[in-house]
Design a protein around this motif. Structure first.
Motif, mmCIF file in Angstrom:
data_model
loop_
_atom_site.group_PDB
_atom_site.id
_atom_site.type_symbol
_atom_site.label_atom_id
_atom_site.label_comp_id
_atom_site.label_asym_id
_atom_site.label_seq_id
_atom_site.Cartn_x
_atom_site.Cartn_y
_atom_site.Cartn_z
ATOM 1 N N UNK A 142 -2.750 2.164 -8.908
ATOM 2 C CA UNK A 142 -2.450 3.466 -9.499
ATOM 3 C C UNK A 142 -0.972 3.809 -9.280
ATOM 4 N N UNK A 143 -0.689 5.077 -9.012
ATOM 5 C CA UNK A 143 0.705 5.514 -8.857
ATOM 6 C C UNK A 143 1.100 5.469 -7.379
ATOM 7 N N UNK A 144 1.092 4.249 -6.822
ATOM 8 C CA UNK A 144 1.448 4.032 -5.423
ATOM 9 C C UNK A 144 0.514 4.741 -4.457
ATOM 10 N N UNK A 145 -0.716 5.053 -4.923
ATOM 11 C CA UNK A 145 -1.708 5.630 -4.017
ATOM 12 C C UNK A 145 -2.046 4.627 -2.923
ATOM 13 N N UNK A 146 -2.072 3.365 -3.312
ATOM 14 C CA UNK A 146 -2.290 2.276 -2.349
ATOM 15 C C UNK A 146 -1.174 1.260 -2.555
ATOM 16 N N UNK A 147 -0.537 0.866 -1.464
ATOM 17 C CA UNK A 147 0.505 -0.152 -1.568
ATOM 18 C C UNK A 147 0.502 -1.019 -0.318
ATOM 19 N N UNK A 148 0.603 -2.331 -0.550
ATOM 20 C CA UNK A 148 0.641 -3.287 0.536
ATOM 21 C C UNK A 148 1.803 -4.237 0.287
ATOM 22 N N UNK A 149 2.609 -4.476 1.316
ATOM 23 C CA UNK A 149 3.752 -5.379 1.193
ATOM 24 C C UNK A 149 3.409 -6.729 1.810
ATOM 25 N N UNK A 150 4.266 -7.717 1.576
ATOM 26 C CA UNK A 150 4.005 -9.073 2.061
ATOM 27 C C UNK A 150 3.795 -9.114 3.566
ATOM 28 N N UNK A 151 4.524 -8.279 4.307
ATOM 29 C CA UNK A 151 4.386 -8.325 5.761
ATOM 30 C C UNK A 151 3.068 -7.714 6.227
ATOM 31 N N UNK A 152 2.477 -6.834 5.377
ATOM 32 C CA UNK A 152 1.141 -6.328 5.690
ATOM 33 C C UNK A 152 0.095 -7.439 5.575
ATOM 34 N N UNK A 153 0.266 -8.296 4.559
ATOM 35 C CA UNK A 153 -0.666 -9.416 4.391
ATOM 36 C C UNK A 153 -0.564 -10.399 5.561
#
Length: 255
Positions: free
Chosen positions: A75-86
């Motif tokens: 959606x509109x950045x409601x949820x965001x995960x970056x590579x370092x989170x993975x």
């Protein structure tokens, strides 16, 4: 025979001589200590990247051989995960995510950034967008920007995986001008991409977008780099980063 008198202490001249000697010794030792500190920080940074590179390989073993997405958004950045989170579950600590050399701007950024949960961690390292792609359905879809497999990289030894981020580069093919120690800093920048071909976020690398940018030469004019094959080294940006650089392209070989 009369006893010799006992000296009560140093004379003023003797004290001044001692102070002068201490000042001279300090002037000789402090630069050496500062250099040793910088070398220690550079070594620690390379070790961080080596360990994150290993974490990425462990992630790939559980993910069909693919790199983690550079980022995943819903959606509109409601949820965001970056590579370092993975990668976080594969390294069990967020300490590895931060280069020990932290500028004043990055410290200010870190103090104001909400990091009360693991998925809100921050990093001053940047991942090559061409390797991880992204997953943002309906905007920047993974079918157009897929995460690659390491086996699809033509030259693992010369393809950049991770590096010190982030700076605001110039869009120029001149390696001596694209990124320099005087370049504008983007604190917390965690995606490194080509300033001449930065789709899907066109213009994001060279404008004020805080997430996309170039390498930061914070180690005495050099940036620490982890390559796809797993080896790490420290290089000046002029060696590998400019508009159209092949060092970020998995499908090309550096000549």
């Amino acid at each position: 025979m009369a006893e010799a008198g006992i000296r009560a202490g140093f004379t003023l001249i003797e004290l001044l001589v001692v102070i002068a000697i201490i000042a001279i010794l300090a002037g000789m030792l402090l630069p050496a200590l500062s250099k040793a500190k910088q070398q220690g920080q550079a070594t620690a940074c390379l070790n961080n990247l080596r360990q994150m590179s290993l974490a990425s390989r462990l992630y790939a073993e559980d993910s069909d051989g693919r790199y983690p997405f550079t980022f995943q958004v819903r959606d509109n950045n409601v949820f965001r995960k970056a590579w370092f989170n993975f990668l976080h579950p594969y390294q069990q600590t967020t300490n590895l995510l931060l280069c020990p050399v932290r500028t004043k701007k990055f410290k200010e950024f870190l103090a104001n950034y909400p990091s009360e949960s693991p998925d809100k961690a921050v990093s001053n390292y940047a991942m090559n967008f061409r390797l991880g792609g992204c997953d943002w359905p309906g905007v920047w879809d993974t079918k157009n920007w897929p995460a690659l497999r390491e086996t699809s990289v033509r030259s693992p030894v010369t393809t950049v995986h991770l590096t010190d981020g982030g700076s605001k580069p110039l869009r120029t093919t001149d390696p001596t001008k694209c990124v320099t120690p005087a370049s504008v800093e983007k604190p917390g920048c965690w995606i490194v991409h080509d300033p001449a071909n930065d789709a899907p976020n066109t213009g994001g690398v060279t404008n004020d977008d805080p997430n996309w940018g170039g390498p930061h030469p914070r180690h005495n004019g050099r940036s620490a780099i982890a390559f796809v094959d797993g080896h790490v080294e420290s290089l000046r940006p002029s060696k590998w980063y400019w508009a159209g650089t092949p060092w970020l392209k998995p499908d090309e070989t550096v000549q």
